[in-house]
Design a protein around this motif. Structure first.
Motif, mmCIF file in Angstrom:
data_model
loop_
_atom_site.group_PDB
_atom_site.id
_atom_site.type_symbol
_atom_site.label_atom_id
_atom_site.label_comp_id
_atom_site.label_asym_id
_atom_site.label_seq_id
_atom_site.Cartn_x
_atom_site.Cartn_y
_atom_site.Cartn_z
ATOM 1 N N ILE A 158 2.034 3.035 6.108
ATOM 2 C CA ILE A 158 3.070 3.499 7.031
ATOM 3 C C ILE A 158 2.822 2.914 8.426
ATOM 4 C CG2 ILE A 158 4.017 5.525 8.202
ATOM 5 C CD1 ILE A 158 4.966 5.470 5.423
ATOM 6 N N ALA A 165 -1.878 5.074 1.882
ATOM 7 C CA ALA A 165 -0.460 5.153 2.231
ATOM 8 C C ALA A 165 -0.285 5.269 3.737
ATOM 9 C CB ALA A 165 0.183 6.343 1.524
ATOM 10 N N LEU A 180 2.854 11.655 1.009
ATOM 11 C CA LEU A 180 1.440 11.588 0.630
ATOM 12 C C LEU A 180 0.527 11.442 1.841
ATOM 13 C CD1 LEU A 180 1.216 9.333 -2.552
ATOM 14 C CD2 LEU A 180 0.801 11.773 -2.371
ATOM 15 N N PRO A 215 3.561 5.805 -5.169
ATOM 16 C CA PRO A 215 4.830 6.410 -5.579
ATOM 17 C C PRO A 215 5.549 5.616 -6.651
ATOM 18 C CG PRO A 215 4.669 6.318 -3.205
ATOM 19 C CD PRO A 215 3.539 5.531 -3.732
ATOM 20 N N ILE A 254 6.823 6.974 -10.260
ATOM 21 C CA ILE A 254 8.192 6.869 -10.756
ATOM 22 C C ILE A 254 8.244 6.104 -12.062
ATOM 23 C CG2 ILE A 254 10.444 5.868 -10.301
ATOM 24 C CD1 ILE A 254 9.901 6.363 -7.362
ATOM 25 N N ALA A 297 0.803 -1.222 0.000
ATOM 26 C CA ALA A 297 0.000 0.000 0.000
ATOM 27 C C ALA A 297 0.839 1.276 0.000
ATOM 28 C CB ALA A 297 -0.942 0.002 1.199
ATOM 29 N N VAL A 298 1.976 1.275 0.707
ATOM 30 C CA VAL A 298 2.777 2.506 0.742
ATOM 31 C C VAL A 298 3.463 2.732 -0.582
ATOM 32 C CG1 VAL A 298 4.251 3.800 2.296
ATOM 33 C CG2 VAL A 298 3.655 1.452 2.852
ATOM 34 N N LEU A 299 3.962 1.645 -1.168
ATOM 35 C CA LEU A 299 4.841 1.818 -2.315
ATOM 36 C C LEU A 299 4.094 1.975 -3.626
ATOM 37 C CD1 LEU A 299 7.554 -0.807 -1.434
ATOM 38 C CD2 LEU A 299 7.542 1.622 -1.017
ATOM 39 N N ARG A 309 8.290 9.304 -0.606
ATOM 40 C CA ARG A 309 7.185 9.940 -1.316
ATOM 41 C C ARG A 309 5.841 9.495 -0.712
ATOM 42 N NH1 ARG A 309 5.421 13.583 -4.124
ATOM 43 N NH2 ARG A 309 3.850 13.069 -5.642
ATOM 44 N N GLY A 310 5.744 8.226 -0.392
ATOM 45 C CA GLY A 310 4.530 7.706 0.222
ATOM 46 C C GLY A 310 4.281 8.357 1.567
ATOM 47 N N VAL A 354 16.168 3.717 -5.588
ATOM 48 C CA VAL A 354 15.236 4.350 -6.532
ATOM 49 C C VAL A 354 13.835 3.779 -6.371
ATOM 50 C CG1 VAL A 354 14.678 4.638 -8.971
ATOM 51 C CG2 VAL A 354 17.030 4.882 -8.187
ATOM 52 N N LEU A 355 13.737 2.468 -6.223
ATOM 53 C CA LEU A 355 12.414 1.862 -6.279
ATOM 54 C C LEU A 355 11.810 1.546 -4.917
ATOM 55 C CD1 LEU A 355 12.623 -0.419 -9.401
ATOM 56 C CD2 LEU A 355 11.165 1.543 -9.038
ATOM 57 N N VAL A 356 12.576 1.688 -3.844
ATOM 58 C CA VAL A 356 11.976 1.430 -2.539
ATOM 59 C C VAL A 356 12.072 2.637 -1.617
ATOM 60 C CG1 VAL A 356 12.039 0.017 -0.480
ATOM 61 C CG2 VAL A 356 12.358 -1.041 -2.685
ATOM 62 N N LEU A 357 13.288 3.158 -1.440
ATOM 63 C CA LEU A 357 13.428 4.230 -0.458
ATOM 64 C C LEU A 357 12.791 5.524 -0.934
ATOM 65 C CD1 LEU A 357 16.981 3.537 0.956
ATOM 66 C CD2 LEU A 357 14.744 2.840 1.803
ATOM 67 N N TYR A 358 13.013 5.851 -2.213
ATOM 68 C CA TYR A 358 12.382 7.070 -2.702
ATOM 69 C C TYR A 358 10.856 6.965 -2.680
ATOM 70 C CZ TYR A 358 10.710 10.701 -5.790
ATOM 71 O OH TYR A 358 10.001 11.740 -6.313
ATOM 72 N N PRO A 359 10.283 5.857 -3.181
ATOM 73 C CA PRO A 359 8.822 5.719 -3.059
ATOM 74 C C PRO A 359 8.354 5.766 -1.618
ATOM 75 C CG PRO A 359 9.650 4.085 -4.564
ATOM 76 C CD PRO A 359 10.833 4.763 -3.972
ATOM 77 N N LEU A 360 9.158 5.222 -0.722
ATOM 78 C CA LEU A 360 8.752 5.237 0.677
ATOM 79 C C LEU A 360 8.657 6.672 1.183
ATOM 80 C CD1 LEU A 360 8.162 3.492 3.176
ATOM 81 C CD2 LEU A 360 10.537 3.823 3.798
#
Lengths: 303, 334
Positions: free
Chosen positions: B309, B305, B62, A151, A155, A146-148, B58-59, B50-56
């Motif tokens: 979290i 989101a 949100l 975003p 991306i 849900a979190v990822l 960003r999430g 790029v695909l986990v920490l940045y989305p995290l």
């Protein structure tokens, strides 16, 4: 390790079971007939439980009518492979097969490669930041979709990777790689360091040692990592549902869902599709299964 | 697992103390010595970053906004619509945890998620251990048993879940069988208690093979001489199990239980595929969050989101406590 706890066993022994003198204590591996019968009985029941849902699915897939799953007895009289013919010729099945294979094999190759170098680095070198890095690998296992999801979607669309195989492969790598790296680290730990040293003495670079000496020795571990990545990629539902848009690029996990809503009343086709999906995956599984036990826990078992 | 991480490798032998010299020099030294280590983990770091920490990150951002699918940036045809969502601070969290009907929306799912995780992991572990013990004996046909027993793991979850749906349907095979032996036939896929029961059952069925195979590996690595010594001391089968087998499995168990808890807590496919949208009571937090973010209109990204979290925080707290507990036990054992 357990030698310290063993003496504790003595006091407990002072209360023997009624009518069971200590001499009757049976040794390991010398189980009685009854004991082995009971073991067989339990294992047979468990195997039945494991096998039945899948066997049932296969059986239902042979019934030609949509309500056959409610009257399984009638299937015997009219077994047919028509459902399979229909699924293979009239639906997008082959497209889904191709995209599933691309995505899952891509994930397997990239994932194992990356996980192997990572696992080797954390197994052999205590570089600064090592512990934090291991912790990070563990934590990435915990991220709920849900979190990822949102975003990641943003991306991937900025990178033009929505509805593309590469995007999905990368996303799956993020779940497969951390666990595989962990697993492989455990496996590499069991390979003696002397082998690395010998390689170095003979003039190999660190990468050379890794590629020429360690990788061939780590085949069982690599097989398990490959299997795990493959299964992760094939079975994943949530990301595939959201990220793949065109129905020719669906993986099976999504394809089967769309099939269900489309042909909701026609469960026989669904069963046939499910069986067809299960075949390649199980085949791959049984290719690597010999290594499963050794590879899976090699590193974790040393106390 | 802690043991595996803490295990010192031979690499440290005879190296100069890296703490000598200034910070810069130390950095340079460490770079020279470890550059290939960094080179080897670089791909993972980049991908995860790029695909986990940045989305995290960003999430997380949100969750402090009121973003949903109506006010997010989107493209309709040729028109690009700017995002119009606003910063709302901690409102989302407050609303989830204390807002009106928060019991129905969060706490009931929270309790069920905990129950679900505990039940599933316990069942996985106990059944897995039992089967592993049986398979670890000298037994005719044990390879065949093992091949059959890992089958639920070999077949993708979404396939097996559909198989279960057929079996659990109102007049499916399970209810027919229950009927024929005179037991009541519950509405597995409609009644909320039986939905939960079915979910736990299916997930147990799916998860046992992993535990079984892992624990089998653990059992096979226990030194046989320990059992002989225990036998010499007159330990019976239960005592051998309690004082040799269980301590011998400690490391494997702690790892697989931790992984099991994490995976079960985040188990998405089983519940999502078994019930779809039809079972509000059987949704665990993960599927509920997905429902909010992607299963309804308008899609509520921010709340979804925020649930994510919260989930992540619960897991991180649990893992830290668990590791500390393991470490403490380790010390008291020595």
């Amino acid at each position: 390790m357990s030698t310290t706890t063993l003496p504790n066993a003595a006091p407990v022994d002072q209360t023997p079971a009624p009518a069971a003198p200590p001499r009757r204590t049976r040794g390991r591996g010398q189980g009685s007939r009854v004991g082995s019968l009971v073991s067989h009985a339990i294992l047979i029941v468990a195997s039945f439980a494991a096998l039945f849902p899948i066997a049932w699915l296969v059986f239902l897939s042979l019934g030609p009518d949509k309500d056959d799953y409610l009257h399984p007895g009638r299937i015997f009289g009219k077994m047919t492979f028509d459902n399979y013919t229909f699924v293979l010729t009239e639906t997008n099945f082959t497209d889904w097969l191709v995209s599933t294979l691309i995505v899952s094999l891509g994930t397997t190759v990239i994932g194992v490669l990356v996980a192997a170098t990572t696992g080797y680095a954390v197994s052999r070198m205590r570089f600064p930041g090592y512990r934090k890095f291991m912790w990070l690998l563990l934590v990435t296992q915990m991220f709920p979709v849900a979190v990822l999801m949102v975003p990641m979607y943003e991306i991937l669309s900025e990178l033009q990777l929505i509805d593309s195989y590469l995007g999905l492969i990368l996303v799956y790598c993020t779940t497969a790689v951390p666990y595989c790296a962990w697993l492989l680290k455990g496996y590499f730990d069991t390979i003696p360091f002397e082998i690395d040293e010998a390689g170095r003495v003979d003039g190999l670079t660190p990468f050379g040692t890794f590629a020429r000496l360690i990788l061939p020795l780590a085949k069982p571990g690599l097989a398990v990592a490959a299997f795990y990545s493959f299964i992760t990629a094939v079975s994943e539902v949530a990301f595939a549902t959201v990220f793949m848009l065109s129905d020719t690029k669906y993986t099976f996990a999504v394809g089967l869902q769309s099939f269900v809503s489309e042909h909701d009343a026609q469960r026989q086709y669904m069963a046939a599709t499910a069986v067809l999906v299960a075949i390649p995956v199980s085949a791959f599984f049984y290719l690597v299964q010999k290594n499963l036990v050794t590879g899976l826990t090699a590193g974790g078992t040393k106390g | 697992m802690t043991v595996a991480i803490d295990r010192a490798t031979g690499k440290r032998r005879g190296e100069p103390d890296p703490r000598r010299g200034g910070r810069l020099q130390r950095l340079k030294q460490s770079y020279q010595k470890y550059w290939y280590a960094y080179a080897m983990i670089a791909p993972v770091v980049v991908v995860l970053g790029v695909l986990v920490l940045y989305p995290l990150a960003r999430g997380l951002y949100l969750t402090f906004t009121d973003a949903n699918s109506l006010n997010s940036a989107r493209t309709i045809g040729v028109n690009e619509i700017e995002a119009t969502y606003q910063w709302v601070g901690l409102d989302n969290y407050a609303d989830i945890l204390w807002g009106p009907t928060s019991y129905d929306r969060f706490w009931s799912h929270f309790i069920w998620t905990i129950v679900w995780t505990v039940l599933c992991v316990t069942l996985h572990y106990v059944i897995g251990l039992g089967l592993a013990l049986l398979l670890n004996q000298k037994l005719r046909g044990r390879t065949l048993y093992r091949l059959i027993l890992v089958l639920p793991w070999a077949v993708p979850t979404f396939v097996t879940v559909f198989g279960w749906r057929f079996m659990l349907a109102d007049s499916g095979i399970i209810n027919s069988a229950l009927d024929s032996i005179g037991l009541p036939s519950p509405q597995w896929l409609e009644d909320s208690f039986w939905q939960r029961f079915a979910a736990v059952m299916v997930n147990t069925w799916c998860g046992v093979p992993f535990m079984m195979v892992s624990l089998l590996g653990g059992l096979q690595s226990i030194d046989g001489t320990l059992y002989e010594a225990a036998e010499m001391d007159g330990a019976n089968a239960w005592q051998r199990f309690r004082y040799v087998t269980l301590p011998g499995l400690r490391t494997v168990s702690s790892t697989v239980v931790l992984l099991g808890v994490i995976w079960t807590f985040n188990q998405f496919a089983v519940i999502f595929l078994l019930f779809g949208n039809t079972a509000p009571d059987a949704q665990i937090l993960v599927t509920w969050a997905y429902q909010l973010g992607f299963g309804q209109q308008p899609r509520d990204y921010a709340q979804s989101a925020a649930y994510g979290i919260l989930l992540l925080s619960i897991l991180i707290v649990f893992t830290s406590v668990y590791r500390r507990w393991l470490d403490r036990n380790e010390q008291s054992a020595i």
